[in-house]
Design a protein around this motif. Structure first.
Motif, PDB file in Angstrom:
ATOM      1  N   ARG A 234      -4.248 -38.041  -3.558  1.00 58.31           N
ATOM      2  CA  ARG A 234      -2.902 -37.893  -4.474  1.00 58.31           C
ATOM      3  C   ARG A 234      -1.734 -37.865  -3.469  1.00 58.31           C
ATOM      4  O   ARG A 234      -1.814 -37.767  -2.360  1.00 58.31           O
ATOM      5  CB  ARG A 234      -3.062 -36.152  -4.904  1.00 58.31           C
ATOM      6  CG  ARG A 234      -4.308 -35.784  -5.610  1.00 58.31           C
ATOM      7  CD  ARG A 234      -4.521 -34.443  -5.552  1.00 58.31           C
ATOM      8  NE  ARG A 234      -4.799 -33.640  -4.511  1.00 58.31           N
ATOM      9  CZ  ARG A 234      -4.604 -32.483  -4.101  1.00 58.31           C
ATOM     10  NH1 ARG A 234      -3.909 -31.825  -4.839  1.00 58.31           N
ATOM     11  NH2 ARG A 234      -4.933 -32.111  -3.069  1.00 58.31           N
ATOM     12  N   LEU A 235      -0.794 -38.544  -4.177  1.00 56.79           N
ATOM     13  CA  LEU A 235       0.494 -38.902  -3.733  1.00 56.79           C
ATOM     14  C   LEU A 235       1.493 -37.587  -3.382  1.00 56.79           C
ATOM     15  O   LEU A 235       1.599 -37.097  -4.305  1.00 56.79           O
ATOM     16  CB  LEU A 235       1.169 -39.673  -4.493  1.00 56.79           C
ATOM     17  CG  LEU A 235       2.747 -40.137  -4.077  1.00 56.79           C
ATOM     18  CD1 LEU A 235       2.663 -41.021  -2.798  1.00 56.79           C
ATOM     19  CD2 LEU A 235       3.411 -40.789  -5.447  1.00 56.79           C
ATOM     20  N   ASP A 236       1.887 -37.305  -2.360  1.00 55.24           N
ATOM     21  CA  ASP A 236       2.346 -36.209  -1.911  1.00 55.24           C
ATOM     22  C   ASP A 236       4.077 -36.302  -1.787  1.00 55.24           C
ATOM     23  O   ASP A 236       4.675 -35.849  -1.875  1.00 55.24           O
ATOM     24  CB  ASP A 236       1.822 -35.552  -0.707  1.00 55.24           C
ATOM     25  CG  ASP A 236       2.696 -34.253  -0.475  1.00 55.24           C
ATOM     26  OD1 ASP A 236       2.911 -33.494  -1.329  1.00 55.24           O
ATOM     27  OD2 ASP A 236       2.889 -34.073   0.898  1.00 55.24           O
ATOM     28  N   GLY A 237       4.162 -37.676  -1.462  1.00 57.68           N
ATOM     29  CA  GLY A 237       5.519 -38.244  -1.065  1.00 57.68           C
ATOM     30  C   GLY A 237       5.661 -39.619  -0.583  1.00 57.68           C
ATOM     31  O   GLY A 237       4.666 -40.170  -0.247  1.00 57.68           O
ATOM     32  N   ALA A 238       6.748 -40.370  -0.728  1.00 55.40           N
ATOM     33  CA  ALA A 238       6.978 -41.585  -0.262  1.00 55.40           C
ATOM     34  C   ALA A 238       8.362 -41.894  -0.218  1.00 55.40           C
ATOM     35  O   ALA A 238       9.388 -41.225  -0.812  1.00 55.40           O
ATOM     36  CB  ALA A 238       6.300 -42.620  -1.260  1.00 55.40           C
ATOM     37  N   ARG A 239       8.712 -42.828   0.874  1.00 53.76           N
ATOM     38  CA  ARG A 239      10.154 -43.259   0.884  1.00 53.76           C
ATOM     39  C   ARG A 239       9.998 -44.664   1.127  1.00 53.76           C
ATOM     40  O   ARG A 239       9.428 -45.111   2.074  1.00 53.76           O
ATOM     41  CB  ARG A 239      10.811 -42.387   2.265  1.00 53.76           C
ATOM     42  CG  ARG A 239      12.251 -42.695   2.311  1.00 53.76           C
ATOM     43  CD  ARG A 239      12.748 -41.970   3.567  1.00 53.76           C
ATOM     44  NE  ARG A 239      12.228 -42.285   4.659  1.00 53.76           N
ATOM     45  CZ  ARG A 239      12.591 -43.564   5.621  1.00 53.76           C
ATOM     46  NH1 ARG A 239      13.862 -43.941   5.238  1.00 53.76           N
ATOM     47  NH2 ARG A 239      11.788 -43.779   6.557  1.00 53.76           N
ATOM     48  N   LEU A 240      11.120 -45.556   0.563  1.00 56.12           N
ATOM     49  CA  LEU A 240      11.241 -46.789   0.850  1.00 56.12           C
ATOM     50  C   LEU A 240      12.750 -46.935   1.086  1.00 56.12           C
ATOM     51  O   LEU A 240      13.869 -46.714   0.212  1.00 56.12           O
ATOM     52  CB  LEU A 240      10.938 -47.587  -0.424  1.00 56.12           C
ATOM     53  CG  LEU A 240      11.229 -49.039  -0.423  1.00 56.12           C
ATOM     54  CD1 LEU A 240      10.293 -49.853   0.622  1.00 56.12           C
ATOM     55  CD2 LEU A 240      10.837 -49.807  -1.770  1.00 56.12           C
TER      56      LEU A 240
END
Length: 331
Positions: free
Chosen positions: A99-105
């Motif tokens: 499950r995606l908990d967070g991301a940053r690009l």
């Protein structure tokens, strides 16, 4: 890592078996083509790549980081956090629970490089200066978004305009209110993406507020038939109007990127013409969406092989009720 540009160009030619891409074509889109970099006075690419990951077995959490630093040109940073995973899951290809908990690009163009590129490309394209090149780039960005069925709010439009004039850093972060599984991500309605993903955007240190992104269906290619606009008067009787005729007019390969989302006709040297909706101009190629029985296909035409380009335009032809003509086949 340090790689001479000549080696990259030779490798491309061996793999694509095509001539080098003209600098004018790469200027029409923001593409870091090695020949364009050579024209800017560079001899080699110098880059660092950093990657790492961390597993928290007790929390079943995986964190990953990747940074690509292309010295004096651009820097890309990616971070992602997943829940519901342990190392054995990856070894056995069991990732359905993730499950995606967070991301940053984060994406950053060195301002000095951006200005140098703008000056060079403005000269190559016969424009008055970097500001004119920025306007061309903005128009292309708007066309690309429109071709993809994306509409952005005023705050984001201003941020994009500022970025393409001054360059710098764009940072996109996702903080969903609750972790999302892959199937949940795929099922999010387009208009809910910003909220469901907890999406935020910062351009050169300034948050884009409000962050408005709307998704519209991509327009289909028009059928080759004309339409008539014959409005009625107050008495209900049709009066003089017009019919629409579609025809092709020539344009240049260098300006091809200005016509994203439009129907074009491209003639490669020694090959039949190809007609379709232009959906991208990247990596030295024009990408067309062509309608075929049962759906669509995508065609790729190297820019260096293009002999001529035409773009479809619509013209209004006077029409009156006495003419008895309600439609005219397209020429």
């Amino acid at each position: 890592m340090s790689v001479p540009l000549e080696e990259i160009i030779a490798h491309q030619r061996r793999n694509t078996r095509q001539a080098a891409t003209a600098p004018e074509s790469t200027c029409a889109t923001f593409t870091l083509d090695p020949q364009l970099l050579q024209a800017l006075g560079m001899n080699a690419l110098h880059l660092d790549i950093h990657s790492r990951y961390a597993f928290d077995r007790a929390a079943e959490r995986l964190a990953m980081w990747l940074t690509l630093d292309l010295h004096d040109i651009e820097r890309v940073e990616l971070e992602m956090r997943l829940l519901g995973l342990v190392p054995e899951d990856l070894q056995d290809h069991r990732v359905a629970r993730a499950r995606l908990d967070g991301a940053r690009l984060a994406f950053e163009i060195d301002p000095d490089f951006g200005q140098q590129l703008a000056r060079h490309c403005a000269e190559r394209l016969g424009l008055s200066g970097p500001e004119a090149y920025a306007e061309v780039s903005l128009a292309q960005t708007r066309a690309q978004l429109a071709a993809a069925g994306i509409e952005v709010g005023e705050a984001l439009q201003r941020a994009l305009a500022d970025y393409q004039r001054h360059w710098g850093r764009i940072e996109l972060e996702l903080r969903p209110p609750e972790p999302l599984a892959p199937l949940q991500l795929a099922a999010i309605p387009p208009e809910q993406i910003v909220g469901r993903l907890g999406m935020s955007l910062v351009v050169n240190g300034r948050p884009v507020l409000p962050l408005e992104i709307h998704f519209r269906p991509r327009p289909r290619a028009t059928t080759p038939s004309a339409t008539v606009d014959a409005p009625e008067s107050a008495a209900g009787r049709p009066h003089a109007g017009y019919r629409i005729q579609r025809r092709y007019r020539p344009t240049s390969v260098a300006r091809l990127g200005d016509h994203l989302g439009e129907k074009v006709r491209i003639r490669p040297r020694g090959q039949p013409s190809r007609e379709g909706v232009l959906i991208a101009v990247v990596n030295g190629e024009a990408q067309l969406e062509q309608r075929v029985p049962g759906g669509t296909v995508e065609a790729y035409v190297p820019l260096r092989e293009i002999e001529s380009v035409e773009v479809e335009e619509q013209i209004k032809v006077p029409w009156t009720p006495d003419s008895g003509v309600r439609s005219v086949p397209a020429k």
